[in-house]
Write an enzyme that holds these catalytic residues in place. Sequence first.
Site, PDB file in Angstrom:
ATOM      1  N   HIS A  60       1.001  45.599  96.373  1.00 19.84           N
ATOM      2  CA  HIS A  60       1.703  46.749  95.806  1.00 19.84           C
ATOM      3  C   HIS A  60       1.548  47.953  96.734  1.00 19.84           C
ATOM      4  O   HIS A  60       0.502  48.119  97.367  1.00 19.84           O
ATOM      5  CB  HIS A  60       1.138  47.120  94.432  1.00 19.84           C
ATOM      6  N   GLU A  78      -4.625  48.794  90.221  1.00 17.83           N
ATOM      7  CA  GLU A  78      -4.866  48.102  88.957  1.00 17.83           C
ATOM      8  C   GLU A  78      -6.287  47.577  88.913  1.00 17.83           C
ATOM      9  O   GLU A  78      -6.998  47.555  89.932  1.00 17.83           O
ATOM     10  CB  GLU A  78      -3.879  46.947  88.798  1.00 17.83           C
ATOM     11  N   HIS A 136      -3.277  39.893  96.931  1.00 15.96           N
ATOM     12  CA  HIS A 136      -4.009  39.270  95.839  1.00 15.96           C
ATOM     13  C   HIS A 136      -3.142  38.248  95.122  1.00 15.96           C
ATOM     14  O   HIS A 136      -1.913  38.235  95.263  1.00 15.96           O
ATOM     15  CB  HIS A 136      -4.502  40.324  94.852  1.00 15.96           C
ATOM     16  N   ARG A 156       6.298  40.282  96.726  1.00 13.38           N
ATOM     17  CA  ARG A 156       5.813  38.899  96.817  1.00 13.38           C
ATOM     18  C   ARG A 156       5.848  38.437  98.264  1.00 13.38           C
ATOM     19  O   ARG A 156       6.887  38.515  98.924  1.00 13.38           O
ATOM     20  CB  ARG A 156       6.666  37.970  95.950  1.00 13.38           C
TER      21      ARG A 156
END
Length: 271
Positions: A60, A78, A136, A156
């Site tokens: 991200h 996050e 991740h 992605r």
Amino acid sequence: MSVLPTRMVEKPWGMDVLPPPFQAPEGQRIGEIWFEPPAEMPELLVKYIFASEKLSVQTHPSDTQTEAAGLGRQGKEECWLVIDAQPGAALGIGFASEIGAEAMRAAALDGSIEHLLVWHPVRPGDFFYIPANTVHAIGGGVGLIEVQQNSDITYRLYDYGRPRELHLEEGIAVAKGVPHDPALRRHLPEHGSLALVDGPYFRLDRVDSPPDAALAARYPGELLLIPRSGAFRVKGDRVEPGQCALAGDLADVTFDDAGSCLIAQPVKPAG
């Protein structure tokens, strides 16, 4: 009403049997359970994730990167609290050793990027903070609570041959080919109140007893309440495990002396 609306999201990699208190509708594989961010606190998104298969290898961008791209403040940091893990469950976070952009691109194209990540075996109580730009992937057999900046920008890099769009150019441009900082992961003791995240974008605490003055001082104003055990109330509204509620402040929350919960709040950016 303090309790936030809940949305079950069906995913091909989801689960048809969910851990309590959740129950998947007949014939559905639920991958995510979202709590709609309230208008009073649009900065944070809380959700449960239940994965029966590996999710894509992804990254991200940061707020700085999305603002520079003209997308506004849409960065995403996050954190994950593992609540359920089947034998062999693992989370892939960061690389085993540093890797350059072109080597990362080649590894994404041939699929070897999956094996360059560090896969951490997990059990309930494991906690990870995932900064923006971290590469991740969530492995199969994992159930977790995710608290994140409210952004839907995901790049992605690799998806195990599934027929979904990849975002190699955007992802490689922001991804950091480095190991995950060990200071950003730990196993939580079974009991006790703990500060889990303290900025830069949000704060998150586990609270196992009514808050003291120090905790109240850290959480001025509105916050999200995520019960894990026991029953809580926000201005008279009952809030149970599997729900999330908005409270005007900590004084609005009636804590369950024998319960446990998470509380979260955005940190206002400087400037």
